[in-house]
Enzyme design. Structure first.
Site, PDB file in Angstrom:
ATOM      1  N   HIS A  58       0.794  -1.236   0.000  1.00 27.09           N
ATOM      2  CA  HIS A  58       0.000   0.000   0.000  1.00 27.09           C
ATOM      3  C   HIS A  58       0.824   1.284   0.000  1.00 27.09           C
ATOM      4  CE1 HIS A  58       0.914   0.277   4.287  1.00 27.09           C
ATOM      5  NE2 HIS A  58       0.293  -0.878   4.536  1.00 27.09           N
ATOM      6  N   HIS A 153      -1.827  -0.718  -4.015  1.00 29.23           N
ATOM      7  CA  HIS A 153      -3.180  -0.894  -3.508  1.00 29.23           C
ATOM      8  C   HIS A 153      -3.607   0.379  -2.782  1.00 29.23           C
ATOM      9  CE1 HIS A 153      -3.474  -5.543  -3.533  1.00 29.23           C
ATOM     10  NE2 HIS A 153      -2.626  -5.120  -4.461  1.00 29.23           N
ATOM     11  N   ASP A 158      -9.378   0.781  -5.089  1.00 24.65           N
ATOM     12  CA  ASP A 158      -9.787  -0.622  -5.167  1.00 24.65           C
ATOM     13  C   ASP A 158     -11.291  -0.772  -5.038  1.00 24.65           C
ATOM     14  OD1 ASP A 158      -7.136  -1.144  -5.439  1.00 24.65           O
ATOM     15  OD2 ASP A 158      -6.905  -2.301  -3.585  1.00 24.65           O
TER      16      ASP A 158
END
Length: 236
Positions: A58, A153, A158
């Protein structure tokens, strides 16, 4: 009309029971199978570092998160936003496990008591595409959803991608049911309800390529079941 919330989280690691925390929450609202723009996107200060593997996924550093609110400061706002909605989550047990842990630490009621239900889009994808890869990236590629901007991410990105994927995966159901997922009522207009008995519908036989693809799918299902599928035993 049913309100859906497509939800995703990013976390410091994989285990809420071992102290990992939520660091990002992204929610996309769908009403009538269309995004409303009433989304929710929050970062949180978890008061701990992310594991190296999670950080590579992330990219949310401890420094970036240091001035963000703690989950406790936003918990009641989150509950109010999600209240009564049907949640759509990819690999739902993971995200729900973290969310329930966060609410439990604050002495708040379980999230599952506040929402209408939870749909696991990963389980749905496995039913639709048995034997295939069903990660979010794989589904985007398969269904033609543009995920070129997904270098790392991110919970909101997402959730937006998953919203498109979910709409594609359930579009056959949408064709048979109304926008809210309920069967047609007596109040539906003639334009919404068409009597197909007036038409002579053509029968289109499957092509050799389609038959081969069908057989490949059946073989994948049979392999995944360990050779226990009914149709194989019925043919023998």
């Amino acid at each position: 009309m049913q309100r859906f919330i497509v939800l995703d989280t990013e976390t410091t690691g994989l285990s809420p029971d071992n102290g990992d925390r939520i660091i990002e929450l992204g929610c996309v609202e769908l009403v009538g199978r269309k995004p409303t723009g009433n989304n929710l996107h929050l970062y949180f200060n978890p008061e701990r570092d992310s594991h190296e593997d999670a950080l590579r996924v992330h990219g949310l550093t401890t420094q970036f998160l240091s001035d963000k609110p703690k989950f406790a400061e936003k918990a009641r706002d989150i509950l109010a936003y999600l209240q009564g909605a049907q949640l759509i989550i990819h690999n739902a047990p993971f995200d729900m496990g973290f969310l329930e842990k966060e609410f439990s630490l604050l002495g708040l009621p379980p999230l599952k008591t506040a929402v209408a239900g939870v749909t696991d889009s990963l389980a749905l994808a496995k039913e639709l595409f048995p034997g295939k890869r069903n990660s979010l990236d794989a589904l985007c590629d398969r269904l033609g959803v543009d995920n070129s901007g997904r270098t790392l991410h991110g919970a909101l990105l997402d959730a937006q991608l998953l919203a498109d994927v979910y709409i594609y995966m359930t579009r056959g159901q949408h064709a048979l049911l109304g926008d809210d997922g309920q069967s047609g009522s007596a109040h539906d207009s003639p334009a919404q309800r068409i009597d197909l008995r007036q038409y002579q519908l053509p029968v289109l036989p499957a092509s050799a390529q389609e038959l081969a693809a069908h057989e490949e799918t059946l073989a994948a299902i049979d392999k995944a079941s360990g050779g226990k599928t009914v149709w194989r035993s019925a043919q023998s």
